[in-house]
Design a protein around this motif. Structure first.
Motif, PDB file in Angstrom:
ATOM      1  N   LYS A 817      88.787  18.795  37.996  1.00  0.00           N
ATOM      2  CA  LYS A 817      89.388  20.086  37.710  1.00  0.00           C
ATOM      3  C   LYS A 817      89.942  20.134  36.279  1.00  0.00           C
ATOM      4  O   LYS A 817      89.735  21.089  35.549  1.00  0.00           O
ATOM      5  CB  LYS A 817      90.510  20.384  38.702  1.00  0.00           C
ATOM      6  N   GLU A 821      88.659  22.873  33.164  1.00  0.00           N
ATOM      7  CA  GLU A 821      89.484  23.948  32.636  1.00  0.00           C
ATOM      8  C   GLU A 821      89.461  23.881  31.121  1.00  0.00           C
ATOM      9  O   GLU A 821      89.924  22.934  30.518  1.00  0.00           O
ATOM     10  CB  GLU A 821      90.924  23.807  33.142  1.00  0.00           C
ATOM     11  N   TRP A 877      73.209  28.553  35.161  1.00  0.00           N
ATOM     12  CA  TRP A 877      73.980  27.303  35.125  1.00  0.00           C
ATOM     13  C   TRP A 877      73.061  26.123  34.802  1.00  0.00           C
ATOM     14  O   TRP A 877      73.396  25.274  33.976  1.00  0.00           O
ATOM     15  CB  TRP A 877      74.657  27.093  36.481  1.00  0.00           C
ATOM     16  N   LYS A 896      82.510  29.047  29.708  1.00  0.00           N
ATOM     17  CA  LYS A 896      83.503  29.304  30.745  1.00  0.00           C
ATOM     18  C   LYS A 896      82.821  29.576  32.088  1.00  0.00           C
ATOM     19  O   LYS A 896      83.300  29.129  33.137  1.00  0.00           O
ATOM     20  CB  LYS A 896      84.392  30.469  30.337  1.00  0.00           C
ATOM     21  N   LYS A 897      81.731  30.280  32.049  1.00  0.00           N
ATOM     22  CA  LYS A 897      81.005  30.550  33.281  1.00  0.00           C
ATOM     23  C   LYS A 897      80.458  29.251  33.873  1.00  0.00           C
ATOM     24  O   LYS A 897      80.484  29.041  35.096  1.00  0.00           O
ATOM     25  CB  LYS A 897      79.848  31.524  32.978  1.00  0.00           C
ATOM     26  N   HIS A 899      81.731  26.307  33.577  1.00  0.00           N
ATOM     27  CA  HIS A 899      82.848  25.566  34.160  1.00  0.00           C
ATOM     28  C   HIS A 899      83.297  26.183  35.478  1.00  0.00           C
ATOM     29  O   HIS A 899      83.582  25.464  36.449  1.00  0.00           O
ATOM     30  CB  HIS A 899      84.027  25.538  33.173  1.00  0.00           C
ATOM     31  N   LYS A 900      83.377  27.464  35.507  1.00  0.00           N
ATOM     32  CA  LYS A 900      83.848  28.149  36.712  1.00  0.00           C
ATOM     33  C   LYS A 900      82.934  27.869  37.890  1.00  0.00           C
ATOM     34  O   LYS A 900      83.392  27.519  38.994  1.00  0.00           O
ATOM     35  CB  LYS A 900      83.949  29.653  36.447  1.00  0.00           C
ATOM     36  N   LEU A 901      81.645  28.013  37.678  1.00  0.00           N
ATOM     37  CA  LEU A 901      80.696  27.770  38.759  1.00  0.00           C
ATOM     38  C   LEU A 901      80.665  26.292  39.149  1.00  0.00           C
ATOM     39  O   LEU A 901      80.536  25.949  40.327  1.00  0.00           O
ATOM     40  CB  LEU A 901      79.298  28.223  38.331  1.00  0.00           C
ATOM     41  N   ASN A 903      83.153  24.115  38.939  1.00  0.00           N
ATOM     42  CA  ASN A 903      84.360  23.790  39.698  1.00  0.00           C
ATOM     43  C   ASN A 903      84.260  24.306  41.136  1.00  0.00           C
ATOM     44  O   ASN A 903      84.673  23.636  42.088  1.00  0.00           O
ATOM     45  CB  ASN A 903      85.582  24.391  39.000  1.00  0.00           C
ATOM     46  N   LYS A 904      83.697  25.467  41.295  1.00  0.00           N
ATOM     47  CA  LYS A 904      83.513  26.022  42.632  1.00  0.00           C
ATOM     48  C   LYS A 904      82.582  25.147  43.464  1.00  0.00           C
ATOM     49  O   LYS A 904      82.831  24.891  44.654  1.00  0.00           O
ATOM     50  CB  LYS A 904      82.947  27.442  42.520  1.00  0.00           C
TER      51      LYS A 904
END
Length: 1487
Positions: A817, A821, A877, A896-897, A899-901, A903-904
């Motif tokens: 995590k 970020e 991705w 950022k996209k 990373h977001k995907l 992490n999910k």
């Protein structure tokens, strides 16, 4: 009040700090602070001394000690802070503790509280002893009886308001004079004043008699310490020999630990009372009662319970105040890091508050030390050498060689550590530049500081590179030698350097000529100006500046290529790179002009100098470390593969590990005793007795709820586990009892990892979720290999198990995590770029978290039922991942996209129902909180190697079942602040060893070795564990042994010069399983500017031996395979020696034109734990030519035990035994190296010694090696500095006298040496007899018990940047701090100089005018009479042929083989689990 008899005028009853004079012997003494008043006020009878003691008790020596002690006591102020100068220790010093605070006889009275029956009486416990624990931050009373000891600190005393309303108190101190110790007065005082119940008449009479001294009635009297008990106490065995049950101790524990804590009074004779000492202790108790435990830190840490170190978590660089009195005296160098003595490591704690304060303070001081090291290495005035090793687009990786700092080891640099890099101002030093700064332990020049495997997050990267002379692109050791497209081309025309320091010049053959720093800066500036002009022209012509290429990461806020590096401040003006097709021809490089130089200086002054953000990689390297960074496209000519330059680095310490530790410590200290899990964890950490587990179900009961198919799989696995007796006993205790905590201790090769894996899989098959943690990546990878080995057969037989059983692997390079970020931590570029996958073994890659994240997206991209929008996100991705791996830049939105995907996806995978086991490094287990993974069971492997702070992180998961596995006799925790903080002994004491010493956890001991041949296992097993059995499988002859036996016996030179047993000339031991090659005249020293030792002679002896082995061809009829390099290891204790051996091997391989992938691995001892090999060559480097007793790490038997237990088949050792033997007495008596001395005596006694001629001049490069003559070799071994090779005081005197006796040619003058060696041999024989008795017991009963802690355990301190616990050699783990030797001190002892020492030593040295500093006139033993003289040429001639005799080897040459275990070593009886004593399971051997 007028003075009474024996009381001088001005002497009152207010205690030791009252006003007035008259202490001692009529001497005047100033009054103290008012807050110190309120002591006992004891009345004394008249006596010649003026303080009530008779004249006959006044000894001059005692008076001097008392006077010194009183002066020392006066220097402690109200807050228990020493007002005097730094003195290197906590109170008390020996002048106080030995004569006045030794254990004194006492009696104890207890009265139960709560409801009382009419027949209840106070209980009386005679014949106990008491002693004050004067630790300034947590005073206590140590009570003992017949070898058992209880520690009663203030946390076990109920606090109540003081009688005068001034604060609080925890105990009352009262006294009865001689005329008041009669039965009636005594009864009245106990019942009326102290509120005890009536005592039995016989007990009252016994107590009265205890306080009466018939010979001197005037000294009769009793002193009472009374308190209400608050918490339970535990007894620990401190006596000699095995534990002995004591009914009186059990009766006392039953009373003290009753449901309603009792009223307790400890009575001591007035005769043994010393008011100054007691008054000071009482004052310490009052301070703690009013300010809490550890009062010195009260103002520094928050008073919020359970969150005391909040501000240190928020700002990890904040510094905690040091205790000034603990600093070592005489430190004058203001630039040096202050040295501190250490408080003795505390084995148990009174409260979780004390635990939190002690462990947290130790961690804060460790962090401070790391910051100090960072400041020394990474500052504006220091430049380091950097070499580019790979480039992908604008993403580069470079090897950094740190410039060493004298006496300070480099700070630990782990993957993810961040740097800001600037180009340096100096040129790269040339190889023949005599003024070139030597490089660090990881540098090719071999000037190595001691390696520090300890990392902030505990995730040790693999240490040994497998590379050739070309820089490798990947960390996979199998592929590391394959040339990559980005590697530098070989330039055969490059001239060899004229001179080098520890450099074979292989690198110089492929090295581009380094440009000057000024040239690099000018080239970069010219390229940048050309690009700016080009972009301006494009913008003016087409207005399409934005179409020039990818978006500029500096403008979008996105990281640059590689997914990890974000441009730092100062790079905002860097323009975006243009498309390759739109680039114009490069502007010619301009000549340097004065105006340009002035402009550069101006830019530097204005802070506009270019800088890059870099991140350390986990990639293997022989240099200090590897870092990655991104650069602008116009810098491509500056950052080329093979380019070297000097750089200035600013390091940002990785704060995440220490934050995790402090957070875990806080979480554990917030114990809710009503919660069963929290209650047992608190009891475990404090060292208290664990809850009984009543009402709790055993894990095995979950088996009845399993589905039929899972029950079938579970039964299949349990039946096929193949555990031996002790392993099965541990398994049974975990699954068939309600024990919350279990411990497994076992020597190397006894199957600890196998048992850990079996436990984890059992839990998982029962439906529990399991976390398996270890302190390093290497240890976690070993767990993964074990899991895969046991799970794969189940998966093959039951394919559907995959739906219910999944394993995740979290190495340090996994995606977490914090790394996902953007605003906090950048993603690790190595993981994104695939380096993490390459670093792992191929069989564990499918289980890596990052691998499964990628597979998650790939499977979703093929999911036809997925919505079009979601499928497009998945494809984007995957495309972003490909771009990153290709080194292409991307904009902030994409990043950022991504990373977001990602992490999910991580959370979805971790929380999947099929995930049953997660394997993680201890520090990274903190991520399980964020992912929502709540394990039911926790298995801690290699727990004895981890600091307690690191172990606290997985413990904070607060699981229901905990298993600790390790071996306290192997490597202890390694950390940086040895000798540099007040609690470094505590940092060096692992939770595993602390729990062993507490004895409050069920312990299962494994004693059957399945790794080492009995001849290898015998000595370390005997010295470290008392006895170690060997399974019969260990005697099977493998190809490696057969090859080496053939090789050895075909070399008649070895057989002719091998020595017979030293003191048994008739005995001839011919085994080759363990041999010591004595390299004559070998000497060690640290190269200039470094601290790590090198030894050219032993290094060359090993390299030549390995070369001869690889050249050896067995007769065709023998059908022997060649020696497999993957089955051998070369180990050494020093990083510089490791690099030297690696370079010499590569030099020989280059010369012989052999495949570089066959170069044997070279490792350091600190990195070899957990490894094994069939054949090991061990380099014992240390051989100080001036002081042979300075043996460095060799005095640490834990490290020796590790390295002596790695080889399965054959162990060959290289060193200078004469050097050590000539000062053997000093090694034993002053260097705490008794077990190392036993090791030497064992070699001498068995005749396992082969002498070789040492060579202290070696070839520096390929040219010299090919010259055909050793006379052309020019790299000469430096000499050790005599000034840095001195011992102090008695140690130095002992060394010189013993060495002079050793060198005498007349036998009568050598008697001292002969007698001393025979004495050691007798002690060694006692070990052997004890081991034989254990062997016989096991053969007869199938069971044997061995001691956990050997009486001869060495307390040698660790050398270099690391350092073990360094605890005192006895089991006295608690109490006042003791003066200890600083591990980094080259003097190695803390003895004070002798009076007239220089003159004495000069006389001793003059006894033998022909004496030398190395070598010996005393033979190691007789060689066979028909043999040669004992000399052997180790010359390596170009392209030599092996000196082989065609005689067939004698298969019986290996000597008598001891008896072996038959079968699989299954015990006939299961061991008891509640006493910490396991049972052996196989038949051992002993010769």
């Amino acid at each position: 009040m007028p003075p009474k008899a024996g009381q001088k005028a001005g002497q009152n009853n207010s205690g030791i700090y009252g006003s007035g004079a008259g202490r001692p012997g009529g001497q005047g003494r100033p009054g103290g602070n008012a807050t110190h008043q309120g002591g006992l006020g004891i009345k004394r009878k008249a006596g010649a001394g003026g303080d009530g003691r008779p004249a006959k008790h006044k000894k001059t020596k005692l008076d001097a000690k008392r006077a010194m002690a009183i002066e020392e006591l006066k220097n402690w102020n109200d807050d228990l802070q020493f007002k005097g100068k730094a003195r290197g220790g906590d109170y008390p010093q020996a002048s106080i503790s030995k004569p006045f605070n030794n254990p004194k006889p006492c009696a104890i009275v207890t009265t139960k509280t709560g409801l009382k029956d009419i027949d209840d009486r106070a209980l009386y416990f005679p014949n106990f002893k008491m002693q004050f624990d004067m630790y300034s931050q947590s005073p206590a009373i140590n009570v003992s009886h017949n070898g058992w000891e209880f520690k009663i600190d203030t946390s076990r005393m109920k606090r109540k308001p003081a009688a005068n309303g001034d604060g609080y108190k925890v105990l009352d101190a009262t006294e009865l004079d001689a005329d008041k110790v009669g039965v009636l007065d005594l009864s009245k005082h106990l019942e009326s004043d102290l509120q005890h119940l009536a005592m039995k008449d016989a007990d009252l009479q016994a107590l009265s008699a205890f306080g009466t001294i018939k010979q001197t009635p005037e000294l009769s009297g009793l002193v009472f310490f009374t308190f209400n008990a608050k918490r339970k106490v535990r007894a620990r065995w401190v006596g000699s020999g095995p534990e002995k049950k004591d009914p009186e101790v059990e009766r006392f524990l039953e009373s003290f630990n009753s449901k309603n804590p009792p009223l307790v009074t400890i009575a001591r004779k007035t005769q043994v009372y010393w008011p100054e000492l007691d008054g000071n202790w009482l004052h310490r108790v009052r301070i703690v009662a009013n300010r809490g435990l550890m009062p010195y830190f009260t103002d520094d840490v928050n008073l919020i319970v359970g969150d005391r170190f909040k501000k240190y978590r928020d700002d990890p660089n904040m510094r905690l105040r040091h205790m000034p009195w603990m600093a070592r005296p005489g430190q004058t160098d203001k630039e040096a890091i202050t040295e501190y003595a250490s408080h003795v490591a505390r084995k148990s704690f009174g409260t979780m508050e004390e635990w939190e304060l002690t462990i947290g303070a130790a961690l804060c001081f460790e962090v401070e030390f790391e910051n100090n090291c960072i400041d020394k290495y990474f500052n504006a005035a220091t430049e380091h050498k950097m070499k580019i090793i790979s480039v992908r687009g604008t993403y580069a990786q470079a090897e950094v060689s740190l410039k060493p700092v004298k006496d300070i080891a480099a700070p630990p640099i782990v993957g993810g550590t961040q740097f800001v890099m600037r180009l340096g101002t100096t040129d790269v030093p040339k190889e023949n530049d005599e003024n070139a700064a030597p490089e660090t332990a990881k540098e090719n020049d071999g000037n190595a500081a001691p390696e520090t495997p300890k990392e902030n997050d505990g995730n040790a990267a693999p240490e040994t590179p497998k590379e050739n002379d070309k820089p490798a692109e990947t960390t996979n050791t199998d592929d590391a030698n394959k040339p990559e497209a980005s590697t530098a081309p070989v330039d055969p025309a490059a001239p060899a350097p004229e001179k080098m320091q520890l450099d074979t010049s292989l690198d110089s053959l492929v090295k581009n000529k380094p440009a000057t720093q000024k040239d690099a800066k000018l080239k970069r500036k010219a390229a940048k100006n050309a690009q700016l002009a080009e972009q301006e022209g494009q913008a003016g012509g087409s207005g399409a500046a934005e179409g020039a290429g990818a978006l500029n990461p500096a403008e979008t806020g996105a990281p640059a290529s590689g997914g990890e590096d974000v441009p730092m401040a100062g790079t905002e003006n860097a323009e975006a790179p243009v498309d390759k097709g739109k680039e114009k021809e490069k502007t010619p490089e301009p000549e340097p002009e004065p105006e340009q130089e002035k402009e550069e200086e101006k830019e530097k002054e204005n802070g506009e100098e270019q800088k890059w953000r870099c991140r350390a990689s986990e990639r293997e390297t022989s240099k200090s470390f590897v870092m990655s960074f991104t650069f602008e496209k116009f810098d491509k000519d500056v950052f080329k593969v093979g380019q070297e330059m000097m750089v200035n680095l600013h390091m940002k310490r990785n704060d995440l590990p220490s934050k995790r530790m402090l957070t875990a410590i806080r979480y554990l200290s917030q114990a809710d005793t009503d919660n069963p899990v929290a209650a047992y964890l608190s009891a475990f950490l404090l060292g208290d007795e664990l809850p009984d587990g009543k009402g709790k179900e055993t894990p095995m009961k979950a088996a009845k709820d399993l589905e039929p198919i899972m029950k079938k799989i579970f039964d299949k696995f349990v039946k096929g586990m193949g555990l031996n007796g002790p392993q099965q006993a541990a398994w049974n205790s975990i699954f068939n009892t309600t024990n919350c905590v279990n411990m497994v201790q076992g020597p190397p090769g006894t199957g600890k990892t196998k048992l850990d894996v079996a436990i984890a899989i059992t839990f998982a098959l029962l439906g529990f979720r399991v976390a398996m943690c270890a302190p390093s990546n290497k240890a976690t990878e070993a767990l993964m290999v074990g899991l895969i080995k046991q799970v794969e057969p189940l998966l093959k037989e039951f394919p559907d198990l995959k739906k219910h059983f999944n394993i995740l692997y979290f190495p340090s390079t996994a995606i977490f995590k914090e790394q996902l970020e953007v605003s906090e931590e950048d993603v690790a570029g190595e993981a994104i770029a695939g380096d993490a996958e390459a670093a792992a073994k191929s069989d564990v890659k499918p289980f890596m978290l990052w691998t499964q994240v990628i597979e998650h997206f790939k499977s979703r991209s093929e999911d036809e039922e997925l919505k079009a929008e979601e499928r497009e996100e998945v494809k984007q991705w995957l495309q972003t991942l490909r771009n990153i791996r290709a080194g292409l830049p991307m904009n902030g939105k994409q990043f950022k996209k991504f990373h977001k995907l990602g992490n999910k996806a991580v959370k979805e995978i971790v929380n999947g129902k099929s995930v049953k086991i997660i394997v993680s490094t201890s520090n990274n287990s903190a991520q399980l909180f964020d992912f929502g993974f709540k394990p039911d069971a926790l298995i801690l492997d290699e727990c004895a190697f981890a600091t307690e702070q690191d172990t606290a992180v997985p413990l904070a998961l607060k699981v229901s079942y905990l298993v600790l596995s390790g071996d306290h006799a192997q490597l202890q925790p390694i950390f940086g602040s040895t000798g540099k903080q007040e609690y470094w002994h505590q940092v060096g004491l692992s939770l595993f060893e602390r729990a062993l010493r507490n004895g409050n956890v069920p312990l299962f001991r494994l004693k059957i070795n399945y790794r080492m041949h009995p001849e290898i296992a015998l000595l370390p097993g005997m010295l470290s564990y008392g006895w170690l059995g060997c399974d019969e499988s260990t005697s099977a002859e493998k190809d490696t042994y057969i090859f080496l036996r053939e090789y050895y016996h075909k070399h008649k030179r070895y057989q002719d010069i091998r020595h017979r047993a030293l003191y048994n000339k008739e005995k001839k031991w011919t085994s080759i399983r363990r041999l010591f090659f004595h390299v004559k005249d070998a000497r060690s020293a640290a190269l200039e500017g470094d601290t790590s030792l090198v030894n050219y002679a032993t290094a060359w002896a090993i390299v030549e031996e390995v070369t001869q082995m690889f050249m050896y061809e067995a007769p065709p009829e023998r059908k022997l395979p060649h020696l497999d390099p993957s089955k051998m290891l070369i180990a050494t204790g020093y990083a510089a020696q490791k690099l030297l051996i690696e370079k010499l091997l590569k030099l020989i391989w280059e010369y012989k034109a052999w495949d570089m992938s066959t170069v044997p691995r070279v490792v350091t001892i600190d990195s070899v734990q957990g490894s094994e090999c069939e054949f090991m060559l061990l380099d014992l480097t240390a051989a100080n030519e001036h002081r042979g007793a300075m043996i460095g790490f060799l005095k640490s038997w834990n490290r020796m035990n590790v390295v002596l237990t790695r080889a399965q088949e054959v162990l060959w050792i290289y060193g200078n035994i004469e050097c050590w033997r000539s000062e053997l007495q000093t090694i034993v008596e002053y260097q705490k190296g008794k077990k190392f001395a036993y090791f030497l005596i064992d070699l001498l006694d068995k005749g396992d010694i082969v002498p070789l001629e040492g060579r202290n001049t070696i070839p520096k490069d390929l040219v010299e090696l090919e010259s055909g003559s050793e006379k052309n070799w020019t790299l000469e071994m430096p000499h050790a500095d005599p000034e840095e090779s001195k011992l102090r005081g008695k140690a130095n005197y002992c060394s010189i006298t013993y060495k002079n006796s050793y060198k005498q040619k007349v036998p009568e003058r050598r008697q001292k040496v002969v007698q001393y060696e025979q004495k050691l041999l007798a002690l060694l024989e006692a070990f052997r007899d004890k081991a034989r008795a254990m062997e016989a017991q096991f053969q007869a009963t199938g069971d044997v018990e061995t001691a956990l802690f050997n009486d001869d355990d060495d307390a040698g301190e660790e050398e270099g940047a690391g350092g073990g616990a360094g605890n005192d050699s006895d089991d006295e783990m608690e109490g006042p701090g003791r003066r200890v030797t600083n591990a980094g001190n080259s003097k190695e002892t803390d003895e004070q100089p002798l009076e007239g020492e220089d003159e004495l030593l000069a006389q001793l040295n003059s006894l033998d005018p022909d004496r030398e500093d190395t070598g010996s006139q005393m033979d190691l033993g007789e060689a066979p009479k028909n043999g040669k003289t004992g000399e052997i040429s180790t010359t390596f001639s170009p392209r030599p042929t092996a000196n082989i005799d065609d005689e067939e080897p004698d298969d019986n040459q290996s000597g008598p083989a001891p008896k072996q275990t038959k079968g699989k070593g299954k015990a006939t009886k299961a061991p008891k689990a509640n006493k910490g004593k396991g049972k052996a399971t196989g038949k051992g051997n002993l010769e």
